[in-house]
Design a protein around this motif. Structure first.
Motif, PDB file in Angstrom:
ATOM      1  N   LEU A  99     -46.814  30.219   3.524  1.00 24.22           N
ATOM      2  CA  LEU A  99     -47.413  31.408   2.926  1.00 24.22           C
ATOM      3  C   LEU A  99     -48.751  31.133   2.251  1.00 24.22           C
ATOM      4  O   LEU A  99     -49.391  32.049   1.749  1.00 24.22           O
ATOM      5  CB  LEU A  99     -46.431  32.043   1.944  1.00 24.22           C
ATOM      6  N   SER A 100     -49.190  29.892   2.260  1.00 23.88           N
ATOM      7  CA  SER A 100     -50.496  29.510   1.703  1.00 23.88           C
ATOM      8  C   SER A 100     -51.583  29.518   2.775  1.00 23.88           C
ATOM      9  O   SER A 100     -52.540  28.759   2.687  1.00 23.88           O
ATOM     10  CB  SER A 100     -50.417  28.123   1.057  1.00 23.88           C
ATOM     11  N   GLY A 101     -51.421  30.331   3.801  1.00 21.93           N
ATOM     12  CA  GLY A 101     -52.441  30.435   4.844  1.00 21.93           C
ATOM     13  C   GLY A 101     -51.994  29.939   6.202  1.00 21.93           C
ATOM     14  O   GLY A 101     -52.814  29.764   7.094  1.00 21.93           O
ATOM     15  N   GLY A 102     -50.702  29.728   6.392  1.00 23.25           N
ATOM     16  CA  GLY A 102     -50.200  29.243   7.667  1.00 23.25           C
ATOM     17  C   GLY A 102     -50.096  30.345   8.715  1.00 23.25           C
ATOM     18  O   GLY A 102     -50.075  31.534   8.402  1.00 23.25           O
ATOM     19  N   SER A 103     -50.022  29.922   9.942  1.00 24.34           N
ATOM     20  CA  SER A 103     -49.871  30.828  11.086  1.00 24.34           C
ATOM     21  C   SER A 103     -48.696  30.378  11.930  1.00 24.34           C
ATOM     22  O   SER A 103     -48.209  29.258  11.785  1.00 24.34           O
ATOM     23  CB  SER A 103     -51.131  30.799  11.973  1.00 24.34           C
ATOM     24  N   CYS A 158     -52.013  31.241  21.532  1.00 25.56           N
ATOM     25  CA  CYS A 158     -52.482  32.142  20.488  1.00 25.56           C
ATOM     26  C   CYS A 158     -51.729  31.872  19.193  1.00 25.56           C
ATOM     27  O   CYS A 158     -50.777  31.104  19.165  1.00 25.56           O
ATOM     28  CB  CYS A 158     -52.315  33.597  20.910  1.00 25.56           C
ATOM     29  N   ARG A 159     -52.186  32.550  18.141  1.00 24.55           N
ATOM     30  CA  ARG A 159     -51.543  32.415  16.841  1.00 24.55           C
ATOM     31  C   ARG A 159     -51.620  33.740  16.092  1.00 24.55           C
ATOM     32  O   ARG A 159     -52.419  34.614  16.427  1.00 24.55           O
ATOM     33  CB  ARG A 159     -52.183  31.327  16.002  1.00 24.55           C
ATOM     34  N   GLN A 160     -50.769  33.854  15.085  1.00 25.27           N
ATOM     35  CA  GLN A 160     -50.800  34.985  14.170  1.00 25.27           C
ATOM     36  C   GLN A 160     -50.550  34.462  12.764  1.00 25.27           C
ATOM     37  O   GLN A 160     -49.684  33.602  12.564  1.00 25.27           O
ATOM     38  CB  GLN A 160     -49.721  36.011  14.518  1.00 25.27           C
ATOM     39  N   THR A 161     -51.275  34.988  11.787  1.00 36.95           N
ATOM     40  CA  THR A 161     -51.081  34.593  10.404  1.00 36.95           C
ATOM     41  C   THR A 161     -49.735  35.111   9.910  1.00 36.95           C
ATOM     42  O   THR A 161     -49.357  36.245  10.180  1.00 36.95           O
ATOM     43  CB  THR A 161     -52.218  35.161   9.528  1.00 36.95           C
ATOM     44  N   VAL A 162     -49.015  34.247   9.203  1.00 35.27           N
ATOM     45  CA  VAL A 162     -47.747  34.639   8.590  1.00 35.27           C
ATOM     46  C   VAL A 162     -48.075  35.332   7.272  1.00 35.27           C
ATOM     47  O   VAL A 162     -48.747  34.751   6.417  1.00 35.27           O
ATOM     48  CB  VAL A 162     -46.832  33.417   8.352  1.00 35.27           C
ATOM     49  N   THR A 163     -47.624  36.581   7.116  1.00 32.81           N
ATOM     50  CA  THR A 163     -47.929  37.332   5.896  1.00 32.81           C
ATOM     51  C   THR A 163     -46.829  37.216   4.844  1.00 32.81           C
ATOM     52  O   THR A 163     -47.104  37.240   3.654  1.00 32.81           O
ATOM     53  CB  THR A 163     -48.193  38.820   6.196  1.00 32.81           C
ATOM     54  N   ALA A 189     -36.850  36.778   8.525  1.00 34.54           N
ATOM     55  CA  ALA A 189     -37.799  37.532   9.346  1.00 34.54           C
ATOM     56  C   ALA A 189     -39.194  37.031   8.984  1.00 34.54           C
ATOM     57  O   ALA A 189     -39.651  37.207   7.853  1.00 34.54           O
ATOM     58  CB  ALA A 189     -37.679  39.029   9.092  1.00 34.54           C
ATOM     59  N   ILE A 190     -39.839  36.370   9.934  1.00 32.01           N
ATOM     60  CA  ILE A 190     -41.199  35.885   9.739  1.00 32.01           C
ATOM     61  C   ILE A 190     -42.113  37.059  10.074  1.00 32.01           C
ATOM     62  O   ILE A 190     -42.227  37.469  11.228  1.00 32.01           O
ATOM     63  CB  ILE A 190     -41.496  34.677  10.645  1.00 32.01           C
ATOM     64  N   VAL A 191     -42.722  37.642   9.048  1.00 31.95           N
ATOM     65  CA  VAL A 191     -43.555  38.832   9.215  1.00 31.95           C
ATOM     66  C   VAL A 191     -44.995  38.374   9.456  1.00 31.95           C
ATOM     67  O   VAL A 191     -45.524  37.525   8.737  1.00 31.95           O
ATOM     68  CB  VAL A 191     -43.446  39.767   8.000  1.00 31.95           C
ATOM     69  N   LEU A 192     -45.602  38.960  10.484  1.00 24.61           N
ATOM     70  CA  LEU A 192     -46.889  38.485  10.982  1.00 24.61           C
ATOM     71  C   LEU A 192     -48.002  39.521  10.846  1.00 24.61           C
ATOM     72  O   LEU A 192     -47.754  40.728  10.911  1.00 24.61           O
ATOM     73  CB  LEU A 192     -46.739  38.128  12.467  1.00 24.61           C
TER      74      LEU A 192
END
Length: 143
Positions: free
Chosen positions: A51-55, A66-71, A86-89
């Protein structure tokens, strides 16, 4: 702030990045607020780092594409009563330079230094190479 870490996950049944986007647009793949999510059995032990900026980096047909930031990470209780994560993206899918990845189960941590770089904005909409050509180029170290 903690050092960020990424996740890497196979996108099973997906043929390309557009398939991933189409799946995430379905109601079944969304959190109650409409953001895409991936529900997984295990809760990451390194949640603060994610959660400190990971994707989450998606492996499609054996290649990171591809990638998506984890929110955020939400608790999800299935119909079976089992607690899941639930990994929210972020809905924005960022295409990355391709990188071969052997099959694995679940998700794995991916250190920032091992993650493939994002494609430049102008290349994000280019037609991807055929999977076989992409894999062959990655095997010889061209990609």
């Amino acid at each position: 702030m903690d050092k960020a870490v990424n996740l890497i996950k196979l996108s099973v049944g997906t043929e390309n990045v557009d398939d991933l986007a189409a799946w995430q647009a379905t109601k079944r793949a969304q959190a109650p607020d409409g953001l895409p999510r991936h529900v997984t059995r295990m809760w990451p032990k390194r949640a603060d780092e994610i959660l400190s900026g990971g994707s989450i980096y998606w492996v499609i047909k054996g290649v990171i594409q591809c990638r998506q930031t984890v929110t955020r990470l939400d608790e999800y209780i299935g119909q079976d009563g089992i607690r899941r994560c639930a990994i929210v993206l972020d809905p924005k899918i960022v295409r990355t330079q391709t990188s071969l990845k052997r099959p694995f189960q679940g998700w794995r941590y991916l250190p920032l230094g091992d993650a493939p770089p994002d494609l430049p904005e102008g290349r994000a909409s280019e037609e991807p190479l055929p999977v076989e050509l992409n894999r062959a180029l990655a095997e010889i170290g061209v990609l």
